[in-house]
Design an enzyme around this catalytic site. Structure first.
Site, PDB file in Angstrom:
ATOM      1  N   ASP A  39       0.652  -0.878   0.225  1.00 58.30           N
ATOM      2  CA  ASP A  39       0.013   0.019   0.406  1.00 58.30           C
ATOM      3  C   ASP A  39       0.861   1.170   0.379  1.00 58.30           C
ATOM      4  OD1 ASP A  39      -2.908   0.846   0.722  1.00 58.30           O
ATOM      5  OD2 ASP A  39      -1.669   2.002   1.324  1.00 58.30           O
ATOM      6  N   ILE A  40       0.322   1.934  -0.720  1.00 59.01           N
ATOM      7  CA  ILE A  40       1.355   3.802  -0.903  1.00 59.01           C
ATOM      8  C   ILE A  40       0.798   4.215   0.368  1.00 59.01           C
ATOM      9  CG2 ILE A  40      -0.171   5.226  -1.743  1.00 59.01           C
ATOM     10  CD1 ILE A  40       1.575   5.854  -4.145  1.00 59.01           C
ATOM     11  N   ASN A  97     -13.064  -3.647   2.025  1.00 59.39           N
ATOM     12  CA  ASN A  97     -14.361  -1.673   2.202  1.00 59.39           C
ATOM     13  C   ASN A  97     -14.707  -2.574   1.706  1.00 59.39           C
ATOM     14  OD1 ASN A  97     -13.047  -0.819   4.872  1.00 59.39           O
ATOM     15  ND2 ASN A  97     -11.235  -0.193   3.566  1.00 59.39           N
ATOM     16  N   VAL A 106     -11.320   2.226  -3.875  1.00 58.74           N
ATOM     17  CA  VAL A 106     -10.874   2.025  -5.375  1.00 58.74           C
ATOM     18  C   VAL A 106     -12.003   1.868  -5.813  1.00 58.74           C
ATOM     19  CG1 VAL A 106      -8.674   1.392  -6.295  1.00 58.74           C
ATOM     20  CG2 VAL A 106      -8.211   2.912  -4.904  1.00 58.74           C
ATOM     21  N   HIS A 110     -10.266  -5.511  -3.512  1.00 59.35           N
ATOM     22  CA  HIS A 110      -8.887  -5.654  -3.180  1.00 59.35           C
ATOM     23  C   HIS A 110      -8.951  -6.034  -1.435  1.00 59.35           C
ATOM     24  CE1 HIS A 110      -9.984  -1.489  -2.708  1.00 59.35           C
ATOM     25  NE2 HIS A 110      -9.325  -1.346  -1.834  1.00 59.35           N
ATOM     26  N   HIS A 112      -6.824  -5.506   2.406  1.00 56.23           N
ATOM     27  CA  HIS A 112      -5.929  -5.060   2.527  1.00 56.23           C
ATOM     28  C   HIS A 112      -4.881  -6.195   4.083  1.00 56.23           C
ATOM     29  CE1 HIS A 112      -6.474  -0.727   2.183  1.00 56.23           C
ATOM     30  NE2 HIS A 112      -8.344  -1.414   2.026  1.00 56.23           N
TER      31      HIS A 112
HETATM   32  P1  AMP Z   1      -9.597   1.223  -0.013  1.00 58.20           P
HETATM   33  O1  AMP Z   1      -9.606   2.384   0.773  1.00 58.20           O
HETATM   34  O2  AMP Z   1     -10.229  -0.406   0.978  1.00 58.20           O
HETATM   35  O3  AMP Z   1     -10.749   1.334  -0.967  1.00 58.20           O
HETATM   36  O4  AMP Z   1      -7.884   1.047   0.672  1.00 58.20           O
HETATM   37  C1  AMP Z   1      -6.951   1.868  -0.725  1.00 58.20           C
HETATM   38  C2  AMP Z   1      -6.003   1.989  -0.875  1.00 58.20           C
HETATM   39  O5  AMP Z   1      -5.313   1.913  -2.117  1.00 58.20           O
HETATM   40  C3  AMP Z   1      -6.215   2.662   0.271  1.00 58.20           C
HETATM   41  O6  AMP Z   1      -4.931   2.279   1.769  1.00 58.20           O
HETATM   42  C4  AMP Z   1      -4.551   3.529  -0.588  1.00 58.20           C
HETATM   43  O7  AMP Z   1      -3.863   4.091   0.414  1.00 58.20           O
HETATM   44  C5  AMP Z   1      -4.188   2.475  -1.458  1.00 58.20           C
HETATM   45  N1  AMP Z   1      -3.978   2.922  -2.790  1.00 58.20           N
HETATM   46  C6  AMP Z   1      -4.023   3.939  -3.511  1.00 58.20           C
HETATM   47  N2  AMP Z   1      -2.970   4.277  -4.644  1.00 58.20           N
HETATM   48  C7  AMP Z   1      -1.830   3.881  -4.395  1.00 58.20           C
HETATM   49  C8  AMP Z   1      -1.074   2.439  -5.237  1.00 58.20           C
HETATM   50  N3  AMP Z   1      -0.884   3.832  -6.022  1.00 58.20           N
HETATM   51  N4  AMP Z   1      -0.395   2.310  -4.485  1.00 58.20           N
HETATM   52  C9  AMP Z   1      -1.133   1.506  -3.574  1.00 58.20           C
HETATM   53  N5  AMP Z   1      -1.481   1.687  -2.896  1.00 58.20           N
HETATM   54  C10 AMP Z   1      -2.759   2.368  -4.059  1.00 58.20           C
END
Ligand code: AMP
Length: 125
Positions: A39-40, A97, A106, A110, A112
């Protein structure tokens, strides 16, 4: 419309672009069914995302619409990534989520993987 009630799959969401190699990611695992990457903005010392290789907006969409081999392959990847990262002891959390109330950002399904310290209560409040 996906079964989850979310908007249709957006082919240009950030994880679709990572899958196509258009955006870099710190990959930790990849097979025919899944991709895992850091995760970024990590919320724990280990924070890895695992995504299926297919156009599914959410866990509900994935469970309802994905073929059985992809469902099985994805979930096998989730646990094998955790094991290969050495997370089984002393443990880790898997979190997905889905939709507005969960704060899904996103729109590509996915999970976590969170680990590396005691993670506290399941919910903040
Ligand atoms: P969610 O709120 O469950 O949709 O989580 C989305 C996750 O994606 C968050 O923890 C972000 O930090 C992560 N995220 C967003 N963009 C990127 C990226 N380019 N590379 C890795 N993680 C990302």
């Amino acid at each position: 419309m996906p079964v989850s009630g979310l908007p249709p799959y957006d082919e240009n969401n950030i994880f679709a672009r990572i899958l196509r190699g258009e955006i870099p990611a710190r990959k930790v695992y990849e097979d025919d069914f899944a991709l895992a990457f850091h995760d970024i903005a990590p919320k724990a010392p280990v924070h890895v995302l695992v995504i299926p290789k297919g156009p599914y907006v959410s866990i509900s969409d994935f469970g309802a619409a994905a073929p059985a081999d992809l469902v099985a392959g994805f979930w096998k990847a989730v646990s094998s990534v955790a094991t290969s990262l050495g997370l089984d002891q002393p443990g880790y959390r898997v979190l997905a989520n889905m939709g507005e109330h969960a704060g899904q950002e996103v729109p590509h399904f996915h999970v976590h993987l969170l680990a590396g310290k005691p993670l506290g209560p399941m919910l903040a409040d």
